[in-house]
Design a protein around this motif. Sequence first.
Motif, PDB file in Angstrom:
ATOM      1  N   GLY A  42      -5.964   2.527   0.939  1.00 46.71           N
ATOM      2  CA  GLY A  42      -4.936   3.477   1.350  1.00 46.71           C
ATOM      3  C   GLY A  42      -3.984   3.811   0.227  1.00 46.71           C
ATOM      4  N   HIS A  43      -3.639   2.819  -0.600  1.00 47.97           N
ATOM      5  CA  HIS A  43      -2.740   3.062  -1.735  1.00 47.97           C
ATOM      6  C   HIS A  43      -3.366   4.045  -2.718  1.00 47.97           C
ATOM      7  CE1 HIS A  43       0.456   2.094  -4.590  1.00 47.97           C
ATOM      8  NE2 HIS A  43      -0.473   2.011  -5.526  1.00 47.97           N
ATOM      9  N   GLY A 100       0.810  -1.216   0.000  1.00 48.91           N
ATOM     10  CA  GLY A 100       0.000   0.000   0.000  1.00 48.91           C
ATOM     11  C   GLY A 100       0.840   1.262   0.000  1.00 48.91           C
ATOM     12  N   LEU A 141      -5.759   6.273  -2.136  1.00 49.75           N
ATOM     13  CA  LEU A 141      -5.855   7.599  -1.513  1.00 49.75           C
ATOM     14  C   LEU A 141      -4.487   8.271  -1.419  1.00 49.75           C
ATOM     15  CD1 LEU A 141      -8.408   6.800   1.340  1.00 49.75           C
ATOM     16  CD2 LEU A 141      -8.835   8.108  -0.756  1.00 49.75           C
ATOM     17  N   LEU A 142      -3.453   7.498  -1.099  1.00 50.61           N
ATOM     18  CA  LEU A 142      -2.109   8.066  -0.999  1.00 50.61           C
ATOM     19  C   LEU A 142      -1.645   8.599  -2.342  1.00 50.61           C
ATOM     20  CD1 LEU A 142       0.520   8.560   0.599  1.00 50.61           C
ATOM     21  CD2 LEU A 142       1.187   6.206   0.034  1.00 50.61           C
ATOM     22  N   THR A 191      -8.072  -2.442   3.416  1.00 47.80           N
ATOM     23  CA  THR A 191      -7.511  -1.232   4.015  1.00 47.80           C
ATOM     24  C   THR A 191      -6.315  -0.715   3.227  1.00 47.80           C
ATOM     25  OG1 THR A 191      -8.220  -1.943   6.218  1.00 47.80           O
ATOM     26  CG2 THR A 191      -6.498  -0.269   6.116  1.00 47.80           C
ATOM     27  N   THR A 192      -5.411  -1.610   2.863  1.00 50.56           N
ATOM     28  CA  THR A 192      -4.168  -1.171   2.211  1.00 50.56           C
ATOM     29  C   THR A 192      -4.383  -0.792   0.754  1.00 50.56           C
ATOM     30  OG1 THR A 192      -3.573  -3.496   1.795  1.00 50.56           O
ATOM     31  CG2 THR A 192      -2.682  -2.463   3.778  1.00 50.56           C
TER      32      THR A 192
END
Length: 328
Positions: free
Chosen positions: A312-313, A169, A315-316, A308-309
């Motif tokens: 998250g990736h 992520g 969004l990051l 989740t990851t």
Amino acid sequence: MLRPAVRPLCRATVFGAGAVAGFLADARFGDPRRGHPVAGFGSAAGRLERRLWRDHRAAGAAFTAVAVGTVAAGALAADRLLAHRPLGRAALAAAATWTVLGGTSLTREARTIGRSLAAGDLTAARERLPHLCGRDPSALDGPQLARAVVESVAENTADAVVNALVWGGLAGTPGLLAFRAVNTLDAMVGHRSPRYARFGWASARLDDVAGWPGARLTALLAVAAAPEPRTAWRVWRRDGSAHPSPNAGQAESAFAGAVGVRLGGTLRYGERVEHRPVLGRELRPVGVDDIERACVLSRRVGALALGTTVAGHVLLRAALDGMRRGRA
């Protein structure tokens, strides 16, 4: 005008699709029985160790840097080579994810031991335990073997599943493969022994650092997936830092509270005996049926970690792209 802004998000989505495919491949097939890339890396690292070994930390640091750096650089080069080929990039991410994850093999081994214990076959259970952990099974009875399995499932859920996904992520395919390289080196040279006390120091410390975020995410997700989240939260927050490992105690204490059992205590690794703090001291001892409960929890934590990851990736990458456009 929109194309440069959309491209990073598209790349993040491509990685996410590949990670999901790789996770599903691990769930369906487990580890390849022959020609596993991690085994190939271990063999290459073993040859490198024989060339570089010296009984001091600098040699070990050089060994760690070369081994991990080679994997990370190769993965980064492959990822960039496929930058404009979404299908190729997704396939690379899928293959890397399948390579680094070990969740299915972990629960298969645990359940195999659980079946032996349920049948009263202590000999078979003792013979199988070294596939999960390094402690000496020769003098362990049924409840002690069950406790060892549950503890190994908890710790390896963090190491073999969540941590790899966390680094995927954060850094995509190179993050996945670099973390698995770090974790493999720790297993090879990071343990306490006369040969590796100094040479393995760098690998062990790097694994502690790399494992920090995933261990805590594992604990949080175990709490979220627990039948009684309040108990899991209480045991984790009270006992998570009591373990001698900065990371293993996080997962083990959360699993203790989530499964509702008492973990920790005296362990034997060959001639070495460790007296570890008890995690979840007010809970009941581990039983054979708790192995299955731990395996179910491990699979749930893995699925939650994937979601989740991957999110998250995406969004990051969107946030980083927004920052670049803001500076332009």
